[in-house]
Scaffold this motif. Sequence first.
Motif, PDB file in Angstrom:
ATOM      1  N   ALA A 129       0.834  -1.206   0.000  1.00 33.76           N
ATOM      2  CA  ALA A 129       0.000   0.000   0.000  1.00 33.76           C
ATOM      3  C   ALA A 129       0.868   1.255   0.000  1.00 33.76           C
ATOM      4  N   ARG A 130       1.924   1.274   0.819  1.00 30.78           N
ATOM      5  CA  ARG A 130       2.795   2.449   0.870  1.00 30.78           C
ATOM      6  C   ARG A 130       3.515   2.661  -0.456  1.00 30.78           C
ATOM      7  N   GLU A 131       4.045   1.570  -1.015  1.00 28.76           N
ATOM      8  CA  GLU A 131       4.759   1.687  -2.286  1.00 28.76           C
ATOM      9  C   GLU A 131       3.843   2.232  -3.373  1.00 28.76           C
ATOM     10  N   SER A 132       2.566   1.865  -3.323  1.00 29.00           N
ATOM     11  CA  SER A 132       1.652   2.213  -4.406  1.00 29.00           C
ATOM     12  C   SER A 132       1.110   3.636  -4.319  1.00 29.00           C
ATOM     13  N   VAL A 133       1.483   4.388  -3.275  1.00 32.31           N
ATOM     14  CA  VAL A 133       1.111   5.805  -3.226  1.00 32.31           C
ATOM     15  C   VAL A 133       2.332   6.710  -3.286  1.00 32.31           C
ATOM     16  N   ARG A 134       3.520   6.129  -3.526  1.00 32.20           N
ATOM     17  CA  ARG A 134       4.705   6.961  -3.728  1.00 32.20           C
ATOM     18  C   ARG A 134       4.469   7.924  -4.885  1.00 32.20           C
ATOM     19  N   LEU A 135       5.037   9.098  -4.797  1.00 33.50           N
ATOM     20  CA  LEU A 135       4.869  10.084  -5.861  1.00 33.50           C
ATOM     21  C   LEU A 135       5.297   9.519  -7.212  1.00 33.50           C
ATOM     22  N   ALA A 136       6.431   8.828  -7.230  1.00 36.65           N
ATOM     23  CA  ALA A 136       6.931   8.306  -8.499  1.00 36.65           C
ATOM     24  C   ALA A 136       5.996   7.255  -9.084  1.00 36.65           C
ATOM     25  N   PHE A 137       5.432   6.413  -8.223  1.00 39.44           N
ATOM     26  CA  PHE A 137       4.525   5.364  -8.710  1.00 39.44           C
ATOM     27  C   PHE A 137       3.232   5.981  -9.229  1.00 39.44           C
ATOM     28  N   VAL A 138       2.661   6.914  -8.472  1.00 39.96           N
ATOM     29  CA  VAL A 138       1.418   7.542  -8.911  1.00 39.96           C
ATOM     30  C   VAL A 138       1.649   8.337 -10.189  1.00 39.96           C
ATOM     31  N   ALA A 139       2.826   8.961 -10.316  1.00 41.13           N
ATOM     32  CA  ALA A 139       3.161   9.659 -11.559  1.00 41.13           C
ATOM     33  C   ALA A 139       3.227   8.692 -12.727  1.00 41.13           C
ATOM     34  N   ALA A 140       3.796   7.511 -12.494  1.00 38.58           N
ATOM     35  CA  ALA A 140       3.864   6.507 -13.562  1.00 38.58           C
ATOM     36  C   ALA A 140       2.472   6.045 -13.968  1.00 38.58           C
ATOM     37  N   LEU A 141       1.561   5.923 -12.998  1.00 37.79           N
ATOM     38  CA  LEU A 141       0.192   5.520 -13.316  1.00 37.79           C
ATOM     39  C   LEU A 141      -0.484   6.502 -14.273  1.00 37.79           C
ATOM     40  N   GLN A 142      -0.080   7.776 -14.215  1.00 36.21           N
ATOM     41  CA  GLN A 142      -0.713   8.791 -15.056  1.00 36.21           C
ATOM     42  C   GLN A 142      -0.483   8.545 -16.539  1.00 36.21           C
ATOM     43  N   HIS A 143       0.502   7.711 -16.874  1.00 37.07           N
ATOM     44  CA  HIS A 143       0.779   7.398 -18.277  1.00 37.07           C
ATOM     45  C   HIS A 143      -0.139   6.319 -18.829  1.00 37.07           C
ATOM     46  N   LEU A 144      -0.947   5.712 -17.974  1.00 40.79           N
ATOM     47  CA  LEU A 144      -1.840   4.647 -18.413  1.00 40.79           C
ATOM     48  C   LEU A 144      -3.199   5.212 -18.820  1.00 40.79           C
ATOM     49  N   PRO A 145      -3.821   4.647 -19.861  1.00 42.21           N
ATOM     50  CA  PRO A 145      -5.215   5.011 -20.136  1.00 42.21           C
ATOM     51  C   PRO A 145      -6.072   4.696 -18.909  1.00 42.21           C
ATOM     52  N   PRO A 146      -7.157   5.437 -18.702  1.00 43.19           N
ATOM     53  CA  PRO A 146      -7.927   5.295 -17.462  1.00 43.19           C
ATOM     54  C   PRO A 146      -8.328   3.866 -17.107  1.00 43.19           C
ATOM     55  N   LYS A 147      -8.844   3.089 -18.055  1.00 44.24           N
ATOM     56  CA  LYS A 147      -9.285   1.733 -17.704  1.00 44.24           C
ATOM     57  C   LYS A 147      -8.101   0.824 -17.389  1.00 44.24           C
ATOM     58  N   GLN A 148      -6.985   0.988 -18.100  1.00 42.09           N
ATOM     59  CA  GLN A 148      -5.791   0.221 -17.753  1.00 42.09           C
ATOM     60  C   GLN A 148      -5.320   0.589 -16.356  1.00 42.09           C
ATOM     61  N   ARG A 149      -5.435   1.852 -16.010  1.00 41.10           N
ATOM     62  CA  ARG A 149      -5.040   2.317 -14.677  1.00 41.10           C
ATOM     63  C   ARG A 149      -5.880   1.610 -13.614  1.00 41.10           C
ATOM     64  N   ALA A 150      -7.186   1.559 -13.855  1.00 35.35           N
ATOM     65  CA  ALA A 150      -8.076   0.891 -12.901  1.00 35.35           C
ATOM     66  C   ALA A 150      -7.742  -0.592 -12.790  1.00 35.35           C
ATOM     67  N   VAL A 151      -7.511  -1.248 -13.920  1.00 35.71           N
ATOM     68  CA  VAL A 151      -7.184  -2.671 -13.903  1.00 35.71           C
ATOM     69  C   VAL A 151      -5.908  -2.923 -13.123  1.00 35.71           C
ATOM     70  N   LEU A 152      -4.876  -2.140 -13.383  1.00 35.60           N
ATOM     71  CA  LEU A 152      -3.598  -2.377 -12.704  1.00 35.60           C
ATOM     72  C   LEU A 152      -3.720  -2.150 -11.200  1.00 35.60           C
ATOM     73  N   ILE A 153      -4.407  -1.102 -10.796  1.00 39.30           N
ATOM     74  CA  ILE A 153      -4.552  -0.830  -9.360  1.00 39.30           C
ATOM     75  C   ILE A 153      -5.350  -1.941  -8.686  1.00 39.30           C
ATOM     76  N   LEU A 154      -6.447  -2.324  -9.298  1.00 43.88           N
ATOM     77  CA  LEU A 154      -7.289  -3.356  -8.695  1.00 43.88           C
ATOM     78  C   LEU A 154      -6.573  -4.702  -8.632  1.00 43.88           C
ATOM     79  N   ARG A 155      -5.845  -5.049  -9.683  1.00 40.03           N
ATOM     80  CA  ARG A 155      -5.182  -6.355  -9.723  1.00 40.03           C
ATOM     81  C   ARG A 155      -3.878  -6.360  -8.931  1.00 40.03           C
ATOM     82  N   GLU A 156      -3.004  -5.382  -9.158  1.00 40.47           N
ATOM     83  CA  GLU A 156      -1.648  -5.418  -8.600  1.00 40.47           C
ATOM     84  C   GLU A 156      -1.561  -4.836  -7.193  1.00 40.47           C
TER      85      GLU A 156
END
Length: 332
Positions: A129-156
């Motif tokens: 949970a901590r790793e997944s809210v790091r600034l760098a990680f959340v910034a990387a998520l911004q490069h994903l299309p919205p539905k891919q972003r949702a899939v990755l967060i929900l799955r990973e």
Amino acid sequence: MTDLTAATTDIDSRLEGHRVELTGYCYRMLGSAFEAEDAVQDTLVRAWRNIEKFEGRSSLRSWLYRIATNVCLDMLNAGNKRARPVDLSGPTPLAQAALNPLPENTWLEPMPDGRILPSVADPAEAAVARESVRLAFVAALQHLPPKQRAVLILREVLAWKAAEVAELLDTSVASVNSALQRARATLTDHQGDAATADAADPLDEEQRKLLERYVAAFEGYDMKALTALLHEDAVMTMPPFDLWLQGHDDIAGFMTSIGASCAGSRLVATSANGTPAFAHYKPNPDGPGFVPWAVQVIDIQDGAITGMHCFLDTPRWFPLFGLPDHLEADAA
């Protein structure tokens, strides 16, 4: 208390019990503290208004995530993608440093840990949970299309099964698996330092001592001591300004030139984005005491400070973090 009042209170309590984890999810999706809180409030209001339609075929938690996902996807249709200064340009040499602000909606925003990280008993789950809210990680998520972003967060991040995600998104398991594969590939290209920063909570003894030395060096404005704590390629960012500096020499040089008014500051410990953070107060130019200047989010790696991310919009950040709007002159 009437039966209706008791039922209403029970529904309120059950919905509110999911607020923190939903805020964490929406924050990862949106990259904005305030948009995430708005999205969660919208989610809970929609859930309350439609609670009679909840048939119990899935858990209340799953139903709320479905609503939250739809809210976030609607918000992301506007196309805004938040970023860090390091995502927009190369580092600025000290000799060319200039403070050019960009609009608020340009920037990835910090978030207090308490608003996005629910208490969990499993240390491994807490670390993810901590790793997944790091600034760098959340910034990387911004490069994903919205539905891919949702899939990755929900799955990973949230460890949902592919079938559960497929049901939530009204799609097939094959589509979910394909989206996850594409999202992983994109994330690998953009994640950068998100995977290499040291764990922040709980801090080990070495990290605590490093931060104590950082506070002493910063408050004493001792550039020699500060330089010794910074990685040679350390980064300093200052949203809303697009300027960012790389290297301890340029950072120290900036602090003694354009940033010289920060001499004599005070730092108050807090936490943000799963990492150590400080509320930075500058000497009050109009009287005694200290006034808000920035929320500093600190990255640590291999016994050195690798990032100082200074968010300067204090009228927004200090209330969000529950920080006082003034320190007395004798504040330690």
